[in-house]
Design an enzyme around this catalytic site. Structure first.
Site, PDB file in Angstrom:
ATOM      1  N   ASP A   4       1.545   1.343   2.096  1.00 62.04           N
ATOM      2  CA  ASP A   4       0.453   2.109   1.488  1.00 62.04           C
ATOM      3  C   ASP A   4      -0.503   1.201   0.701  1.00 62.04           C
ATOM      4  O   ASP A   4      -0.307  -0.017   0.654  1.00 62.04           O
ATOM      5  CB  ASP A   4       1.100   3.188   0.599  1.00 62.04           C
ATOM      6  CG  ASP A   4       0.339   4.497   0.623  1.00 62.04           C
ATOM      7  OD1 ASP A   4      -0.866   4.481   0.932  1.00 62.04           O
ATOM      8  OD2 ASP A   4       0.955   5.531   0.322  1.00 62.04           O
ATOM      9  N   ASP A  38      -5.613  11.331   3.350  1.00 66.34           N
ATOM     10  CA  ASP A  38      -4.429  12.138   3.678  1.00 66.34           C
ATOM     11  C   ASP A  38      -4.777  13.473   4.326  1.00 66.34           C
ATOM     12  O   ASP A  38      -5.699  14.167   3.892  1.00 66.34           O
ATOM     13  CB  ASP A  38      -3.626  12.424   2.403  1.00 66.34           C
ATOM     14  CG  ASP A  38      -2.955  11.172   1.871  1.00 66.34           C
ATOM     15  OD1 ASP A  38      -3.259  10.066   2.366  1.00 66.34           O
ATOM     16  OD2 ASP A  38      -2.138  11.315   0.954  1.00 66.34           O
TER      17      ASP A  38
END
Ligand code: GLA
Length: 392
Positions: A126, A183
């Site tokens: 990430d 997201d």
């Protein structure tokens, strides 16, 4: 390491967020094995954020939270491997993960070795809490190199949300997939925005390094960790799966596979749609028509295309074995006719050939078409066909 077709698996984040445990992962794996997901191709089981203690151990290594993972990760990995799965974990290029746990900035080499020691096969990496002064590309390159240095085959799943156009450079530094957007949320606008934003980038996605449009929300119906806005319906989920399959991107399930509604279960195990996704040529789809509709019925407000101004999309994907996949999408809320003029994908009327089509959702023969094949598509819906050339 060769990753020939888009990775398929399951990831804990969309449904469970921080509520993860050894028991959940083992139950998920058993469900995936017993309900036919593994046989359908879903092999990677990935634990996302929130799996560790808040502090590293005295030796500098990240420590799995003993309340969540009392056996540690190696024993869990062994169980998953014994069931035939590959094991995925999560870290982050910044100084803390998105949820505030220890992260791999300046610990790349230690953490890569720790993951390899545990038997990890997949690392999602990430981009939260990344120091402004640091170089993002260089840190993704460092983790890629650190994984290689372990000598273990570990799929590198980079997740920098499209920052700095990763489709231009992630492949060169060894990543096997790269998140290209922010997201996903479990609503129609979120997943269609993601897919539509990537149509022009898919030419750079393919074998060895795939554009990752994020984990699927299929089967969540507004529950879980990424609920926002109007939850998806069955129709929406069919469209989501069709888009991910036609785009040839990783299929990472995000629902609770222990308890999926039969509709969602059958959808994500549909062998024809999965075959489209996993086609060995890994070509991007051709955009045949974008924003074209034939007709429509206004919704109860008399409003037609208020969710998206351009509502129709027709895709054609060249598959191996002289086959094609065709997708007709209607992003508007009301029914619309979505066109497919064969001449626009290289099949003019004078060619002497038509297309024999099979409905990819049902397997039913749709017939032989010449010149064109419009579809009336319900609002938010789609049609997908497998097609072959046939002499007229
Ligand atoms: C970021 C990622 C998500 C998920 C969370 C975890 O938002 O994009 O996919 O991994 O972090 O905190």
């Amino acid at each position: 390491m060769r990753i020939a077709t888009p990775p398929m698996g399951w990831n804990s984040w969309n449904t469970f967020g921080e509520n993860i445990s050894d028991q959940l992962i083992v139950e998920t794996a058993r469900a995936m094995r017993d309900k036919g997901y593994l046989a359908a191709g879903y092999r990677y089981i990935v634990i996302d954020d929130c799996w560790s203690l808040r502090e590293r151990g005295a030796d500098g290594r990240i420590v799995p939270d003993p309340a969540k993972f009392p056996r540690g990760m190696k024993a869990l990995a062994d169980d998953l491997h014994a069931m035939g799965f590959l094991f995925g974990m999560y870290s982050c290029a910044g100084v803390q993960t998105c949820a505030g746990y220890p992260s791999s900035f300046d610990y790349e080499w230690i953490d890569a070795q720790t993951f390899a020691d545990w038997g990890v096969d997949f690392l999602k990496y990430d981009f939260c809490n990344f120091p402004e002064s640091a170089d993002g590309r260089n840190r993704y390159a460092a983790m890629s190199m650190a994984l290689k240095a372990t000598g273990r085959d570990i799929l590198f799943s980079a997740c920098n949300w499209g920052t700095d156009e990763p489709w231009r450079w992630m492949k060169a530094l060894g990543a096997h997939m790269y998140r290209s957007t922010g997201d996903i949320q479990d609503n129609f606008i979120s997943f269609t925005d993601i897919a539509r934003s990537q149509l022009d980038n898919l030419c750079m996605s393919g074998a060895d390094c795939f554009n990752d449009m994020d984990m699927l929300t299929i089967g969540m119906y507004g529950k879980g960790n990424v609920a926002l806005g109007k939850p998806c319906t069955d129709q929406d989920y069919a469209t989501q799966f069709a888009l991910w399959c036609l785009c040839g991107v990783p299929l990472m399930l995000g629902g609770d596979v222990r308890n999926m509604k039969p509709f969602a279960e059958e959808l994500v195990r549909n062998p024809r749609l999965i075959r489209i996704n996993q086609d060995p040529e890994t070509r991007p789809p051709m955009v045949v028509h974008r924003g074209r509709v034939i007709d429509h019925i206004p919704d109860e407000n008399g409003c037609t295309w208020h969710e998206h101004p351009d509502c129709g999309l027709t895709l054609l994907r060249h598959l191996s074995g002289n086959e094609f996949a065709v997708g007709w999408f209607n992003f508007a809320p009301a029914q619309a006719g979505v066109p497919f003029l064969f001449a626009d994908c290289g099949l003019p009327a004078g060619s002497g050939f038509g297309l024999r089509m099979t409905d990819a959702f049902t397997g039913e023969d749709m017939g032989l078409f010449r010149d064109w094949c419009h579809q009336d598509v319900p609002g938010h819906g789609c049609k997908v066909a497998l097609a072959r050339l046939e002499k007229l």
